[in-house]
Design an enzyme around this catalytic site. Sequence first.
Site, PDB file in Angstrom:
ATOM      1  N   ASP A 121      -3.969  -2.825   3.820  1.00  0.00           N
ATOM      2  CA  ASP A 121      -4.204  -2.060   2.584  1.00  0.00           C
ATOM      3  C   ASP A 121      -5.260  -1.001   2.778  1.00  0.00           C
ATOM      4  OD1 ASP A 121      -3.043  -4.775   1.704  1.00  0.00           O
ATOM      5  OD2 ASP A 121      -2.692  -3.348   0.083  1.00  0.00           O
ATOM      6  N   GLN A 174       4.569 -13.209  -1.930  1.00  0.00           N
ATOM      7  CA  GLN A 174       5.263 -12.043  -1.371  1.00  0.00           C
ATOM      8  C   GLN A 174       6.100 -12.411  -0.148  1.00  0.00           C
ATOM      9  OE1 GLN A 174       2.046 -12.055  -2.349  1.00  0.00           O
ATOM     10  NE2 GLN A 174       1.357 -10.068  -3.054  1.00  0.00           N
ATOM     11  N   ALA A 222       0.798  -1.233   0.000  1.00  0.00           N
ATOM     12  CA  ALA A 222       0.000   0.000   0.000  1.00  0.00           C
ATOM     13  C   ALA A 222       0.837   1.293   0.000  1.00  0.00           C
ATOM     14  CB  ALA A 222      -0.977  -0.039   1.176  1.00  0.00           C
TER      15      ALA A 222
HETATM   16  O1  MRU Z   1      -1.087  -7.298  -3.401  1.00  0.00           O
HETATM   17  P1  MRU Z   1      -0.021  -6.594  -2.623  1.00  0.00           P
HETATM   18  O2  MRU Z   1       1.292  -7.286  -2.647  1.00  0.00           O
HETATM   19  O3  MRU Z   1       0.058  -5.138  -2.986  1.00  0.00           O
HETATM   20  O4  MRU Z   1      -0.544  -6.669  -1.123  1.00  0.00           O
HETATM   21  C1  MRU Z   1       0.252  -6.090  -0.135  1.00  0.00           C
HETATM   22  C2  MRU Z   1      -0.246  -6.315   1.225  1.00  0.00           C
HETATM   23  O5  MRU Z   1      -1.263  -6.940   1.450  1.00  0.00           O
HETATM   24  C3  MRU Z   1       0.530  -5.659   2.320  1.00  0.00           C
HETATM   25  O6  MRU Z   1       0.467  -6.407   3.501  1.00  0.00           O
HETATM   26  C4  MRU Z   1      -0.047  -4.251   2.580  1.00  0.00           C
HETATM   27  O7  MRU Z   1      -0.134  -3.528   1.403  1.00  0.00           O
HETATM   28  C5  MRU Z   1       0.772  -3.497   3.533  1.00  0.00           C
HETATM   29  S1  MRU Z   1       2.278  -2.983   2.816  1.00  0.00           S
HETATM   30  C6  MRU Z   1       3.167  -2.122   3.943  1.00  0.00           C
END
Ligand code: MRU
Length: 346
Positions: free
Chosen positions: A238, A197, A49
């Site tokens: 997010d 991730q 995010a």
């Molecule tokens: O689909 P993504 O990789 O953008 O999802 C990211 C996440 O769910 C993270 O945990 C969230 O964005 C927090 S990032 C500091």
Amino acid sequence: MTEHIQYSPEKDALVLLDQRYLPTREEWYVCKNVKDICEALVVMVVRGAPAIGVTAAYGCYLAAREVSRAGVADWKPALTAKLEQIASARPTAVNLRWAVRLMQAEWAKHPEFSLDELCVFWLAKAKVVHAEDIETCKAIGASGADLLSDGDTVMTHCNAGALATAGYGTALAPIRAAVEQGKKISVIANETRPFLQGARLTAYELYRDGIPVKVACDNACALLMQRGLVQKVIVGADRIAANGDAANKIGTFGVALLAHEFGIPFYVAAPVSTIDPETADGSLIPIEDRTPREVTHVGNTQITPDGVGVFNYAFDVTPNRLIHGIITERGVLTTPYTEAIAKLFK
Ligand code: MRU
């Protein structure tokens, strides 16, 4: 790790470390215009995010440059349309919209600006958003470090580390800060199907930084908790609704339920910009539904039979009752979250 999002004055472009290829390849993705920015967001060259918020801020600058180069006479509506394209590239993380609205609010203070003046102004502003995000993450670390005890193993889900922000991370920030205080902390990174991730990114950055990390399959979570191998859970978010319900990577809700079952404190770490006071509760948070290919294939190898459908919801929502605290740069919010969040936005 702060070099993964860079503005290059020579290229007049945003240069991103392409997170699709980590940890095996370090490739760079150059964004020169709005199409490149949206593509980078959608295919997840850059993700997380806060990182997509920073990217969107530079995207606003690139949008202004593009409209300027095209010599559009009626440039304001043309620019606004491009900004909306950026703001809607991904639906769940509120930081994307937050960054675009912030840039628009700054522009609104200077209605007299020519387009070229706006370009100069927005580039400077994007650099501020970029630098401030690192400071915010460090403040999240300072807020949350005392929640961790020497010897703790912390489970995290997805990547809410340096790569998901401008640097330092959100969920990983209290871990980094506790390690800086001299505590021995180790991390279990859930692999995080389907984009991996945790396995690819969280493991990559923690290993590089010398913080002990082990990767676990997502479905090992219950066993690891049952065996007493997890003392705390910290995840990112997010979007956090006004009542504290928190959207994060798919699977987070399950981790929170298991943590509740085993009496393990479950924390969400996020900047205030991830809290959306306009979304009353988690049921109103839009959940991104991504391409089936991420599930049907691992890399280039197909793992499901031809013609079989899949689910690929990218996020789920953890209800506030399962969250022990929301760690922000302005301290740790605790229940009742509706009051705590309302106070924050007063
Ligand atoms: O689909 P993504 O990789 O953008 O999802 C990211 C996440 O769910 C993270 O945990 C969230 O964005 C927090 S990032 C500091």
